[in-house]
Design a protein around this motif. Structure first.
Motif, PDB file in Angstrom:
ATOM      1  N   ASN A  97     -24.858 -24.863  38.230  1.00  0.00           N
ATOM      2  CA  ASN A  97     -25.620 -23.654  37.915  1.00  0.00           C
ATOM      3  C   ASN A  97     -26.946 -23.694  38.674  1.00  0.00           C
ATOM      4  O   ASN A  97     -27.319 -24.714  39.247  1.00  0.00           O
ATOM      5  CB  ASN A  97     -25.825 -23.516  36.398  1.00  0.00           C
ATOM      6  N   LEU A  98     -27.647 -22.581  38.666  1.00  0.00           N
ATOM      7  CA  LEU A  98     -28.880 -22.447  39.432  1.00  0.00           C
ATOM      8  C   LEU A  98     -29.941 -23.454  38.989  1.00  0.00           C
ATOM      9  O   LEU A  98     -30.676 -23.998  39.818  1.00  0.00           O
ATOM     10  CB  LEU A  98     -29.410 -21.014  39.310  1.00  0.00           C
ATOM     11  N   GLU A  99     -29.991 -23.749  37.714  1.00  0.00           N
ATOM     12  CA  GLU A  99     -30.964 -24.721  37.206  1.00  0.00           C
ATOM     13  C   GLU A  99     -30.714 -26.107  37.818  1.00  0.00           C
ATOM     14  O   GLU A  99     -31.651 -26.803  38.205  1.00  0.00           O
ATOM     15  CB  GLU A  99     -30.893 -24.789  35.681  1.00  0.00           C
TER      16      GLU A  99
END
Length: 184
Positions: A97-99
Motif C-alpha cells: 500500500n502507499l503507506e
C-alpha cells in the motif's frame, strides 16, 4: 590442528558480520553504509536509467528448474530503487500500500548498479549475525527484472545464471509515490 581450524573458522565468521540495527517498524539498517560494496563513487555515479525510480517492482512468480514450472507467489515482495544507487527490498503478507511504499524506515537495504541490462545488488541479509551478499539480475526489454536466486555466498552473475532459481519482478507505476532522500 583441529584447534587451529576452529580458531580460523571463528575468526572468519566474526569478520564477515556487519553491525546493524532494526528500525521501529522492523526495517534493517547498517551503522556504517560504506560497508556496501556498491556504495562507492565509481558505482553511484553510473547511469541508472534502465531502472524506473518512479515505480516499484513486485515479485509475481518464481521458477525452479527442478520443478520445471513457474510458481505464482502468495506473499508479496517488492523492491524500490532510488536514483543515488540505493535499493530497499520489502516483504509483506498483502499487496503493498502507499503507506508502505512511502515509508523510508522499512525494508532491507542495499546498493545497486547497472551494466547494460545487467543489475548487480549488494544487499544486507540477517543471517550469520548479519552479512552482505551479492544479488544479480537482468532487466528485460519491457523494463521488468529477472533475479537469479542463488545460495548465500560469493558468486558471479555467470555462476548464478546456471543455478536453479529465478524470480520475476514486474514494474508497477504508483500514483502519489513520494520521492525522498534516504538517510543511510
Amino acid at each position: 590442528m583441529k584447534k587451529i581450524i576452529l580458531i580460523l573458522s571463528l575468526f572468519l565468521f566474526c569478520c564477515c558480520n556487519v553491525k546493524y540495527y532494526i528500525t521501529t517498524v522492523g526495517g534493517y539498517r547498517l551503522y556504517d553504509s560504506t560497508k556496501f560494496k556498491y556504495n562507492k563513487l565509481e558505482y553511484t555515479k553510473m547511469s541508472k536509467s534502465a531502472i524506473d525510480t518512479n515505480c516499484i517492482y513486485i515479485m509475481d512468480s518464481t521458477y525452479n528448474k527442478w520443478d520445471d514450472i513457474k510458481i505464482k507467489k502468495e506473499n508479496y515482495r517488492f523492491v524500490r530503487f532510488f536514483s543515488k544507487g540505493q535499493v530497499l527490498f520489502i516483504y509483506n503478507n498483502g499487496m503493498p500500500n502507499l503507506e508502505m511504499i512511502n515509508n523510508k524506515n522499512i525494508g532491507i537495504p542495499g546498493y545497486y548498479y547497472i551494466e547494460g541490462k545487467k543489475i548487480k545488488i549488494n544487499m544486507f541479509k540477517n543471517i550469520n549475525g548479519g552479512i552482505l551478499i551479492d544479488y544479480f539480475g537482468e532487466i528485460n526489454s519491457d523494463g521488468n527484472i529477472i533475479f537469479y536466486e542463488q545460495p548465500t555466498g560469493r558468486f558471479s552473475l555467470e555462476k548464478t545464471k546456471d543455478y536453479n532459481g529465478k524470480s520475476f519482478w514486474s514494474k508497477v507505476k504508483v500514483e502519489k509515490m513520494e520521492h525522498y532522500k534516504l538517510d543511510w
